[in-house]
Design a protein around this motif. Structure first.
Motif: not given
Length: 338
Positions: A103-109
């Motif tokens: 979820s963090i990676v999807l939110g950032v990228f």
């Protein structure tokens, strides 16, 4: 002769046109702003879908290997101490740890650059000068990328849940109330990813710079994970079990399998509760029981049967927050998109 030729040619042209129309109907294609947005994000979307497909295939293989190993050790009829040797506990823990960052990676990228990139490069201004309304542009941008996020996280959730399913009731593998299992199965991964992606898009709309939006979105995603970790156990309905057969260890209440103990205390004949460490400084357990009139135990716990309900309750809160962020994007986008 020329008339017949023209008539034949006209019929052939109509026939070809009809065939072409039928083929067009049979093979629908993206057009307009939908085609433009998909073409703009197709590289990232295909990459996410390809990575998801590989991960799902690997998880399916791992589940088949796990069931073979368990069956060879007598699962499910034998006791867990016999078939646990066939379980790669560290593999579960490493995979669940990695999925926790999805979820963090999807939110950032995905989320942060979604609108910030177009606002920074001037693409949004170009779109606004065309016949496409800002609301339609925002709906298409959010809709296509949200669909990809839902498909990817949903597939990973199902695949991980099926892999973990045979050892679900064994807390030494993964505790169901921990983030390693709770946050990677059911609707929770989808809800967390959607919230961080849409929140990242809202941040990008406000800041209008890609890099700083990614940094702020990362900070927000980390805070969301921390808050979720602290509030996870509050999503369930606490069950209390009490005894009135003394406070010795052999009469301590037995909890259901895989239940998570939240608190324990001793109760007196009048119903007053005392902390489990009350007798630590007394001469003996018997003296302590007589001094405080202790008659039994009171234990608060969460049974594993509440896991699904807790997940859906928590996910519904995240979906509501995602909807609020989406409304904010549309309201602000209609007023000031460029």
């Amino acid at each position: 002769m020329n008339s017949l030729t023209r008539t034949s040619a006209t019929r052939s042209h109509k026939s070809a046109g009809s065939d072409g129309s039928a083929a067009a109907i049979r093979r629908p294609r993206l057009t307009g702003i939908t085609w433009l947005v998909w073409r703009q994000h197709r590289a990232g979307s295909w990459t996410l879908l390809a990575i998801t497909a590989v991960c799902v295939a690997w998880l399916v293989y791992q589940r088949a290997d796990l069931t073979n190993q368990l069956s060879a050790h007598g699962w499910p009829l034998a006791s867990s101490d016999k078939w646990l040797s066939g379980v790669h506990v560290q593999r579960f823990q490493l995979v669940s740890l990695g999925f926790g960052f999805v979820s963090i990676v999807l939110g950032v990228f995905v989320g942060a650059p979604l609108l910030a990139g177009d606002l920074e490069s001037g693409t949004a201004k170009l779109v606004a000068s065309q016949s496409v309304t800002p609301s339609r542009w925002l709906a298409t941008k959010l809709g296509i990328n949200a669909l990809v996020v839902v498909v990817c996280t949903g597939a990973l959730s199902v695949a991980f849940g099926r892999w973990w399913g045979p050892v679900k009731y064994e807390p030494t593998v993964l505790g169901w109330s921990d983030g390693s299992a709770f946050d990677n199965t059911g609707p929770v991964p989808v809800a967390l990813a959607l919230f961080t992606v849409v929140s990242g898009a809202a941040i990008g709309m406000l800041l209008r710079r890609t890099l700083i939006s990614m940094v702020v979105t990362f900070g927000l995603a980390v805070v969301v994970q921390l808050v979720w970790h602290l509030q996870r156990l509050h999503l369930g309905h606490v069950v209390t079990i009490t005894t009135h057969h003394g406070i010795s260890g052999d009469v301590f209440p037995r909890l259901p399998a895989s239940a998570v103990e939240l608190d324990r205390s001793m109760i007196s004949g009048s119903g007053q509760s005392y902390g489990w460490g009350t007798c630590a400084h007394e001469a003996s357990e018997k003296v302590c029981a007589q001094k405080y009139d202790l008659v039994g135990w009171s234990v608060d716990y969460l049974p594993i049967s509440q896991m699904s309900g807790m997940q859906w309750f928590g996910a519904s809160v995240l979906f509501a927050l995602t909807a609020a962020a989406t409304v904010f994007i549309f309201v602000r986008g209609r007023k000031r998109i460029v």
